[in-house]
Design an enzyme around this catalytic site. Sequence first.
Site, mmCIF file in Angstrom:
data_model
loop_
_atom_site.group_PDB
_atom_site.id
_atom_site.type_symbol
_atom_site.label_atom_id
_atom_site.label_comp_id
_atom_site.label_asym_id
_atom_site.label_seq_id
_atom_site.Cartn_x
_atom_site.Cartn_y
_atom_site.Cartn_z
ATOM 1 N N GLY A 194 58.887 31.976 46.820
ATOM 2 C CA GLY A 194 59.974 31.744 45.874
ATOM 3 C C GLY A 194 60.400 33.010 45.144
ATOM 4 N N GLY A 206 34.414 51.710 41.395
ATOM 5 C CA GLY A 206 34.664 50.797 40.287
ATOM 6 C C GLY A 206 33.426 49.980 39.965
ATOM 7 N N GLY A 241 33.216 45.088 41.342
ATOM 8 C CA GLY A 241 32.395 46.135 41.948
ATOM 9 C C GLY A 241 30.908 45.819 41.895
ATOM 10 N N HIS A 297 11.810 22.749 26.191
ATOM 11 C CA HIS A 297 10.828 23.725 26.665
ATOM 12 C C HIS A 297 10.278 23.270 28.016
ATOM 13 C CE1 HIS A 297 7.533 26.592 26.564
ATOM 14 N NE2 HIS A 297 6.727 25.598 26.933
HETATM 15 C C1 LIG Z 1 36.719 39.174 44.107
HETATM 16 C C2 LIG Z 1 37.127 38.389 42.879
HETATM 17 C C3 LIG Z 1 36.192 37.658 42.180
HETATM 18 C C4 LIG Z 1 36.561 36.934 41.066
HETATM 19 N N1 LIG Z 1 35.597 36.208 40.416
HETATM 20 C C5 LIG Z 1 35.947 35.489 39.328
HETATM 21 C C6 LIG Z 1 34.978 34.675 38.666
HETATM 22 O O1 LIG Z 1 33.816 34.604 39.071
HETATM 23 N N2 LIG Z 1 35.361 33.976 37.591
HETATM 24 C C7 LIG Z 1 36.646 34.017 37.109
HETATM 25 O O2 LIG Z 1 36.948 33.359 36.117
HETATM 26 N N3 LIG Z 1 37.583 34.779 37.714
HETATM 27 C C8 LIG Z 1 37.274 35.499 38.814
HETATM 28 N N4 LIG Z 1 38.231 36.232 39.458
HETATM 29 C C9 LIG Z 1 39.591 36.267 38.894
HETATM 30 C C10 LIG Z 1 40.402 35.020 39.250
HETATM 31 O O3 LIG Z 1 40.395 34.836 40.646
HETATM 32 C C11 LIG Z 1 41.818 35.177 38.742
HETATM 33 O O4 LIG Z 1 41.793 35.457 37.352
HETATM 34 C C12 LIG Z 1 42.657 33.924 38.952
HETATM 35 O O5 LIG Z 1 42.701 33.584 40.313
HETATM 36 C C13 LIG Z 1 44.078 34.140 38.424
HETATM 37 O O6 LIG Z 1 44.845 32.996 38.630
HETATM 38 P P1 LIG Z 1 46.429 33.084 38.718
HETATM 39 O O7 LIG Z 1 46.911 31.675 38.893
HETATM 40 O O8 LIG Z 1 46.982 33.859 37.616
HETATM 41 O O9 LIG Z 1 46.743 33.943 40.020
HETATM 42 P P2 LIG Z 1 46.339 33.765 41.549
HETATM 43 O O10 LIG Z 1 45.082 33.000 41.679
HETATM 44 O O11 LIG Z 1 46.416 35.109 42.139
HETATM 45 O O12 LIG Z 1 47.472 32.826 42.132
HETATM 46 C C14 LIG Z 1 48.787 33.236 42.269
HETATM 47 C C15 LIG Z 1 49.398 32.436 43.405
HETATM 48 O O13 LIG Z 1 50.789 32.709 43.462
HETATM 49 C C16 LIG Z 1 51.197 32.758 44.807
HETATM 50 N N5 LIG Z 1 52.436 33.533 44.866
HETATM 51 C C17 LIG Z 1 52.619 34.831 44.530
HETATM 52 N N6 LIG Z 1 53.907 35.174 44.689
HETATM 53 C C18 LIG Z 1 54.550 34.064 45.133
HETATM 54 C C19 LIG Z 1 55.892 33.792 45.472
HETATM 55 N N7 LIG Z 1 56.847 34.712 45.400
HETATM 56 N N8 LIG Z 1 56.198 32.537 45.881
HETATM 57 C C20 LIG Z 1 55.254 31.577 45.980
HETATM 58 N N9 LIG Z 1 53.971 31.782 45.671
HETATM 59 C C21 LIG Z 1 53.620 33.019 45.244
HETATM 60 C C22 LIG Z 1 50.023 33.429 45.518
HETATM 61 O O14 LIG Z 1 50.029 33.107 46.896
HETATM 62 C C23 LIG Z 1 48.842 32.819 44.772
HETATM 63 O O15 LIG Z 1 48.353 31.671 45.413
HETATM 64 C C24 LIG Z 1 37.903 36.946 40.611
HETATM 65 C C25 LIG Z 1 38.869 37.673 41.313
HETATM 66 C C26 LIG Z 1 38.493 38.387 42.437
HETATM 67 C C27 LIG Z 1 39.537 39.151 43.197
#
Ligand SMILES: Cc1cc2nc3c(=O)[nH]c(=O)nc-3n(C[C@H](O)[C@H](O)[C@H](O)COP(=O)(O)OP(=O)(O)OC[C@H]3O[C@@H](n4cnc5c(N)ncnc54)[C@H](O)[C@@H]3O)c2cc1C
Length: 468
Positions: free
Chosen positions: A124, A185, A190, A445
């Site tokens: 989108g 990192g 990391g 405990h």
């Molecule tokens: C390796 C790793 C480990 C992590 N571990 C943790 C953890 O243990 N605990 C924790 O709390 N957080 C963790 N996180 C962070 C967490 O994953 C993110 O904070 C969270 O997913 C953010 O949610 P969001 O909805 O903002 O974005 P996202 O989850 O990135 O979702 C965004 C969505 O938008 C979609 N999108 C983007 N552009 C468009 C478009 N133009 N049209 C349609 N769809 C689109 C994408 O496909 C995606 O599905 C981790 C992240 C990583 C990378």
Amino acid sequence: MHGGRDVANDASTVFDLVILGGGSGGYAAALRGAQLGLDVALIEKDKVGGTCLHRGCIPTKALLHAGEIADQARESEQFGVKATFEGIDIAGVHKYKDGVISGLYKGLQGLVASRKVTYIEGEGRLSSPTSVDVNGRRVQGRHVLLATGSVPKSLPGLEIDGNRIISSDHALVLDRVPKSAIILGGGVIGVEFASAWKSFGSDVTVIEGLKHLVPVEDENSSKLLERAFRKRGIKFNLGTFFSKAEYTADGVKVTLADGKEFEAEILLVAVGRGPVSAGLGYEEQGVAMDRGYVLVDEYMRTNVPTISAVGDLVPTLQLAHVGFAEGILVAERLAGLKTVPIDYDGVPRVTYCHPEVASVGITEAKAKEIYGADKVVALKYNLAGNGKSKILNTSGEIKLVQVKDGAVVGVHMVGDRMGEQVGEAQLIYNWEALPAEVAQLIHAHPTQSEALGEAHLALAGKPLHSHD
Ligand SMILES: Cc1cc2nc3c(=O)[nH]c(=O)nc-3n(C[C@H](O)[C@H](O)[C@H](O)COP(=O)(O)OP(=O)(O)OC[C@H]3O[C@@H](n4cnc5c(N)ncnc54)[C@H](O)[C@@H]3O)c2cc1C
């Protein structure tokens, strides 16, 4: 279908809420909005669940758990158990990890369908303050929520090739255990990979430009983690920034700003994540931005009255549960419920490496800045005094930060499974509990939660199993 209409393809439908992005922030807003009677469209180009479910929280924790099992097999003898560690079957690890993801994914798809959210698959683009264009049609809403999340970042001149220089996305599907790895990192992502790969048998070196691993945590937690990593044979170099990376015959060579060189089979770039906002029409529609992040107020409202934004796209903590909370806040606000801004210091933070680092509230340094050095009390409780931690053979500490004669404003924990203790710690912080009030609560405990109780007993002036 809605009342017999194919709303997903009907251009005349005006939704109450159109959500762009189905990750933690977007789908939480969709589910809560639908529950409150809003007519919701959720637009996702890939898979509902986003980074957290498919490329983040869930897969990394599955790898870390597999690593924990490997360590337990190696260390079984010290518990009197005869087990042998034969090696890592990486295909088997991925099968286990993917099984966890697909079960949760199916459950989430079911939830979205059962709450009658109109799910639209496609990429989108914001086309006006009240619409998103997707698959060649316009989806209209009274309100639009931007939730397009984030992707791995790199550094200038450092190209991620997906082969020898990789991001966390590639690391999660790597078809082998690297013999050696450099991780650029020393933040959450990391150190979690460093921990999992070490458990799998890799020779790991973490490069962190700041003074400490997990540098946003209380310094005491960073130091405890560094000590534990040293003991595990995880190498790290702190306080010097990256300069360049070059390919060698069979791997990668990293040079730091001081000329120091490191070589390994693979380089994982874990220098943070950047917002997904370029080319999506946000700026054209007048949404105020800063370095790609969408700017919001404490109710997640952008400067455009019909547009809100949540999750990794906005400059708040990049955590899945923050995305959930921000998404729920938007849905409730739009449904006319009374909402309160999120206290980001009160959000629990867990790094799931071995040992775990968990915290809520503010660091001792920040407390001193806010309240003055003479108004802050810090107490460390060593897990050596905690029976369950001894049984698990984990060491670490709980550090409490208190405003003198007042509430506990920071809880900082290091030790295996301490992530599970952060639930109680967050109640203590968010309810502004006094040490004496927590000391009054009886903890079971032997549990590790008992360590939190004992730390508060000590802070309240009546230590029990506490060594100076
Ligand atoms: C390796 C790793 C480990 C992590 N571990 C943790 C953890 O243990 N605990 C924790 O709390 N957080 C963790 N996180 C962070 C967490 O994953 C993110 O904070 C969270 O997913 C953010 O949610 P969001 O909805 O903002 O974005 P996202 O989850 O990135 O979702 C965004 C969505 O938008 C979609 N999108 C983007 N552009 C468009 C478009 N133009 N049209 C349609 N769809 C689109 C994408 O496909 C995606 O599905 C981790 C992240 C990583 C990378």
